[in-house]
Each structure stands twice: as structure tokens, then as C-alpha cells.
Design an enzyme around this catalytic site. Structure first.
Site, PDB file in Angstrom:
ATOM      1  N   ALA A  88       9.414  -8.428  -1.669  1.00 52.26           N
ATOM      2  CA  ALA A  88      10.229  -7.734  -0.653  1.00 52.26           C
ATOM      3  C   ALA A  88      11.666  -7.511  -1.098  1.00 52.26           C
ATOM      4  CB  ALA A  88      10.206  -8.463   0.692  1.00 52.26           C
ATOM      5  N   ILE A  89      11.998  -7.896  -2.325  1.00 51.24           N
ATOM      6  CA  ILE A  89      13.375  -7.743  -2.811  1.00 51.24           C
ATOM      7  C   ILE A  89      13.580  -6.346  -3.382  1.00 51.24           C
ATOM      8  CG2 ILE A  89      15.118  -8.580  -4.421  1.00 51.24           C
ATOM      9  CD1 ILE A  89      13.654 -11.288  -4.398  1.00 51.24           C
ATOM     10  N   THR A  99       1.020  -4.419  -3.594  1.00 52.46           N
ATOM     11  CA  THR A  99       2.131  -4.108  -2.696  1.00 52.46           C
ATOM     12  C   THR A  99       2.294  -5.133  -1.584  1.00 52.46           C
ATOM     13  OG1 THR A  99       2.033  -1.743  -3.158  1.00 52.46           O
ATOM     14  CG2 THR A  99       3.029  -2.398  -1.063  1.00 52.46           C
ATOM     15  N   HIS A 143      15.880  -4.871  -5.779  1.00 53.48           N
ATOM     16  CA  HIS A 143      16.824  -5.374  -6.780  1.00 53.48           C
ATOM     17  C   HIS A 143      17.949  -4.381  -7.043  1.00 53.48           C
ATOM     18  CE1 HIS A 143      14.458  -8.922  -7.880  1.00 53.48           C
ATOM     19  NE2 HIS A 143      13.397  -8.166  -7.663  1.00 53.48           N
TER      20      HIS A 143
END
Length: 215
Positions: free
Chosen positions: A46-47, A41, A49
């Protein structure tokens, strides 16, 4: 006796604990590291989607689109840093444009909101720093970025405030079925639970094999 023991406190384990802590259940979270989000994690891109890549009709397609919408709500509610920046997939060649058209078809079928195919000039109007060689782009305004560590921490912290019990530096070493659920052996002693959730990330297979060894 726990109602549910969750193995792993990355984003999946923390989110599971967050949801279960809304109910009158005794929930425990077992994390072998000395803090939450200390595995995959914390190295996440950090995207969030948008959901144009999964094959239409797949579980991933349905959960991706729903999940990015829920993430926005959760980040707002839990005061997690979040940027609704959208995303651009860029094309430079005729073959790229065909690939973008396929992603557009998938995304439309998956219900991705606001998805659009852009020309190179339209893309540069949104992002002036793009190369002049860009000839096409797929714009997904629902895509975003957030702080994965803070996201996980906020979910886990809220679960604990709701009554969930977080056990850090507690590695699971054995899983054995009982008449009422599971006996869970850990580096800090034995626990009993009616249900066990395997959210151990990259170690999920190893945890699974504690309960169902290969033959």
C-alpha cells in the site's frame, strides 16, 4: 474483434484499461480469477514510494516520481482511500547516515519534492514514537499510502463504465499471431484482437511464452 485485449486485471491491467477506455477503442480485460486485484495487487504493501531509491537516469526513477504524483490525483478523483503521510528512512549508525546521504542524492537527482535529511531530534519531532537510538532520517513528504484493492477496483470499474469489457474467470491458454493481430484462446472460448497487453503479474512470463515459446 477487439482493438486491445489486456491479460490480467491487477493494478497494471486495470490502470491500462482505465487509460485506454478514454478513447474510442473496443477494450477487453481477461482475468482468470473471479474478481479483480486477486493476485499480487491485493497483497501490496500500500506504499506509494517517493522515488529516492531508483538510480538516477533510469526509467524507474522517472516513472516512480511521476507515478506517485499521478496516484494522488487519481485517488482523489476516484474517491480511493489515500493518506499523504510521507515516509521516514531511519539511521542509527554512521554507516546508516552515509546510506541516507546516498538516498538523498539519488532522490534529489530524481526530482523527489521536499526531500530532507533530518537529525534524530528532528525526526522525533515529526514522529514522537521513534526510538531514542535514531540519529538521522530521510524524510520524503510526497510518499503516501492508499488502499491497493480499492485503487484497482476503482480503475477497473471506471474503465467498464467507459465501455471496456471485463471477462472474469477467463484464463488465457493460447496466443497466436494473425494477419490482423492476435487470436487469443481462453478457458471460455476464442477472441480476436489487434493488440494484446500482457499485464499478468507473476504469470507474465508464462503468458509471454504463449506468444513467444522458448527455443
Amino acid at each position: 474483434m477487439y482493438d486491445v485485449l489486456i491479460i490480467g486485471c491487477g493494478i497494471t491491467g486495470a490502470a491500462t484499461a482505465f487509460e485506454l477506455s478514454k478513447y474510442r477503442l473496443r477494450v477487453g480485460i481477461l482475468e482468470r480469477e473471479n474478481d479483480v486485484a486477486d493476485g499480487t495487487t491485493k497483497a501490496n504493501s500500500a506504499i506509494l514510494h517517493a522515488g529516492y531509491d531508483p538510480l538516477p537516469g533510469s526509467l524507474m526513477a522517472r516513472l516512480n516520481v511521476r507515478g506517485v504524483a499521478l496516484a494522488r490525483q487519481l485517488c482523489t478523483a476516484l474517491d480511493v482511500p489515500y493518506s499523504p503521510c510521507g515516509s521516514l528512512v531511519l539511521g542509527f549508525t554512521p554507516a546508516d547516515r552515509e546510506a541516507l546521504a546516498e538516498l538523498y542524492r539519488r532522490g534529489t537527482a530524481n526530482g523527489v519534492p521536499g526531500l530532507a535529511l533530518l537529525t534524530g531530534d528532528e525526526a522525533r519531532a515529526l514522529e514522537p514514537s521513534l526510538s531514542p537510538a535514531v540519529t538521522a532520517a530521510l524524510h520524503a513528504p510526497s510518499a503516501a499510502i492508499c488502499s491497493p484493492w480499492e485503487y484497482c477496483l476503482a480503475l477497473a470499474e471506471t474503465a467498464v463504465r467507459n465501455g471496456a469489457e471485463l471477462h472474469l474467470e477467463t484464463a488465457v491458454t493460447g496466443l497466436y499471431p494473425t494477419e490482423t493481430g492476435w487470436r487469443v484462446e481462453t478457458s471460455r472460448g476464442e477472441l480476436e484482437s489487434r493488440w494484446v497487453v500482457n499485464a499478468a503479474g507473476l504469470e507474465a512470463q508464462a503468458v509471454h511464452e504463449l506468444a513467444a515459446p522458448r527455443t
